[in-house]
Design an enzyme around this catalytic site. Structure first.
Site, short mmCIF file in Angstrom:
data_model
loop_
_atom_site.label_atom_id
_atom_site.label_comp_id
_atom_site.label_asym_id
_atom_site.label_seq_id
_atom_site.Cartn_x
_atom_site.Cartn_y
_atom_site.Cartn_z
N LYS A 106 0.85 -1.19 0.00
CA LYS A 106 0.00 0.00 0.00
C LYS A 106 0.88 1.23 0.00
CE LYS A 106 -4.51 0.83 0.52
NZ LYS A 106 -5.51 -0.20 0.17
N1 GLU Z 1 -7.38 0.13 -2.97
C1 GLU Z 1 -8.16 -1.04 -3.19
C2 GLU Z 1 -8.19 -1.91 -1.95
O1 GLU Z 1 -7.98 -1.43 -0.85
C3 GLU Z 1 -7.76 -1.79 -4.45
C4 GLU Z 1 -6.36 -2.33 -4.48
C5 GLU Z 1 -5.92 -2.88 -5.83
O2 GLU Z 1 -6.71 -2.91 -6.77
O3 GLU Z 1 -4.77 -3.29 -5.89
O4 GLU Z 1 -8.49 -3.07 -2.00
#
Ligand code: GLU
Length: 418
Positions: A106
């Site tokens: 993240k």
């Molecule tokens: N931000 C989204 C989540 O928290 C999507 C992450 C992604 O598609 O890699 O799941």
């Protein structure tokens, strides 16, 4: 409200809770509670007036046992190193629960994008992409959208990466717009998996979703699409909110009309068809059949949980309930279907996007939605089987049991290095 929970400590507590149901040594489990590495950087970005501003930014790569690190990048003034670490860990277990071949990562930048022009945001994004370049790649770490980022930012990151690497590699990032290699169905995917989880949950609990009263906290991409798709199951969306406040209508809203109002005015409040306006806290304690927290972490802590009157909670946001809230809701027999399943549609369709990018062969939206439904319903069935067979105290712990076992299998098969 009591003092805000630290999301990283919440993640670690969730893993500890599940560890009791997993057959593994403490030292192996300890690996699952800490990121492998965290990039902390300071981005110097030129503003439109020629001045230079510095922005803190992070990328946490939590665990790569099951595949490349995967997870979004958020732009928010509340971003912290610990928040990004927690969110990266939640991605590991989310990808494992739905069994897609990724680890978790993240990123985040401490910024309120509303305070900056489009060209300033573009320079900020490209500057972060440049810092991320040695760490990312379609087989290494694949960012995506998160809070306050979307196709525009993903297209910029892809372009920066491809320009610097002198290649075409659309699978380095997901959540792009279709002309830049994005997938059909990606924008709606998080709301869609929230709807599918709610549908399966009501079915499992022998309740009708048609006619159920529903409250949705947060009207961003996840919240509003979840409201729309749950409304299409004939449920009654009686309350919705955003950071400006909440609106309530006993006979239910048409979520599409509320979205038009928000697009025009910037908020859901002031919508002409509402019976009354409420605070976000009032919305979270409404006596409804289904509550969907779709905003940020820590929306419901232990104190507020005492006042929650919903029967079922389906988490569209990441980490909206603190561990204290989980304990209170489990005691009062409220079923909580956790984020790592309910909002996994986003990363699942990101996976489909990455597969399409690598094959340079694109699917129809129907195919995307069908494959997504299969992934989420299989994961749901596996979750409730584990909940019943382990006697875990709640669905979240059961979900972590499934996920931790999968991560451990990959780790054990590969062995420790060096
Ligand atoms: N931000 C989204 C989540 O928290 C999507 C992450 C992604 O598609 O890699 O799941």
């Amino acid at each position: 409200m009591s003092e805000q929970a630290n999301p990283f400590e919440s993640l670690q507590e969730q893993i500890d809770d599940a560890s009791a149901y997993v057959d593994a040594d403490a030292d192996v489990l300890a690996r699952l509670k800490h990121p492998e590495r965290v990039l902390e950087t300071n981005l110097s970005v030129e503003m439109d007036d020629g001045s230079v501003e510095v922005f803190e930014a992070y990328r946490s790569q939590f665990n790569g046992d099951r595949g490349p690190y995967k997870g979004g990048i958020r732009y928010h003034p509340g971003v912290t190193r610990d928040e990004v670490k927690a969110l990266s860990g939640w991605m590991v277990y989310k990808c494992a629960v739905v069994d897609i071949p990724y680890g978790g990562g993240k990123g985040g930048i401490v910024v309120d994008p509303d305070d900056y022009s489009e060209s300033e945001l573009e320079r900020l994004t490209r500057s972060f992409a440049e810092e991320l370049r040695p760490l990312i790649g379609e087989d290494r770490d694949i960012p995506a959208p998160d809070v306050n980022t979307g196709q525009r930012e993903m297209n910029w990151i892809k372009d920066t990466y491809e320009t610097l690497e002198n290649t075409t590699e659309p699978g380095v990032i997901t959540g792009k717009s279709p002309d830049s290699g994005g997938s059909a169905g990606r924008v709606a995917a998080t709301g869609r998996s929230t709807m599918l989880t709610a549908r399966e949950a009501f079915d499992y609990l022998d309740r009708d979703i048609a006619g159920a009263d529903v409250a949705v906290q947060g009207y961003g991409n996840a919240g509003w699409i979840a409201a729309k798709l749950i409304h299409e199951l004939d449920a009654n969306v009686v309350a919705v909110s955003d950071s400006s406040g909440a609106i309530y209508r006993e006979d239910g809203f048409n979520p599409v009309d509320v979205k038009h109002h928000k697009n025009e005015t910037g908020s859901v409040t002031g919508y002409h068809n509402a019976d009354q306006e409420l605070s976000n806290e009032d919305l979270l304690t409404l006596d409804v059949d289904l509550l969907v927290p779709a905003a940020l972490e820590n929306a419901i802590d232990g104190d507020l949980a005492e006042e929650v009157s919903a029967d079922v909670v389906v988490e569209a946001a990441n980490g909206p309930l603190t561990p204290d809230a989980d304990d209170v809701l489990a005691e009062s027999d409220v079923y909580v279907f956790p984020d790592i399943l309910a909002n996994a549609g986003g990363v699942t369709v990101s996976y489909f996007e990455w597969v399409q990018n690598r094959q340079r062969f694109y699917w129809t939206e129907d195919r995307v939605n069908e494959e997504l439904e299969r992934v989420i319903t299989d994961a749901f069935d596996n979750l409730v089987d584990t909940y019943e067979s382990t006697g875990a105290p709640n669905m979240r712990t059961a979900a972590y049991v499934v996920a931790i076992q999968r991560v451990l299998e990959a780790y054990e098969e590969g062995g420790n290095w060096p």
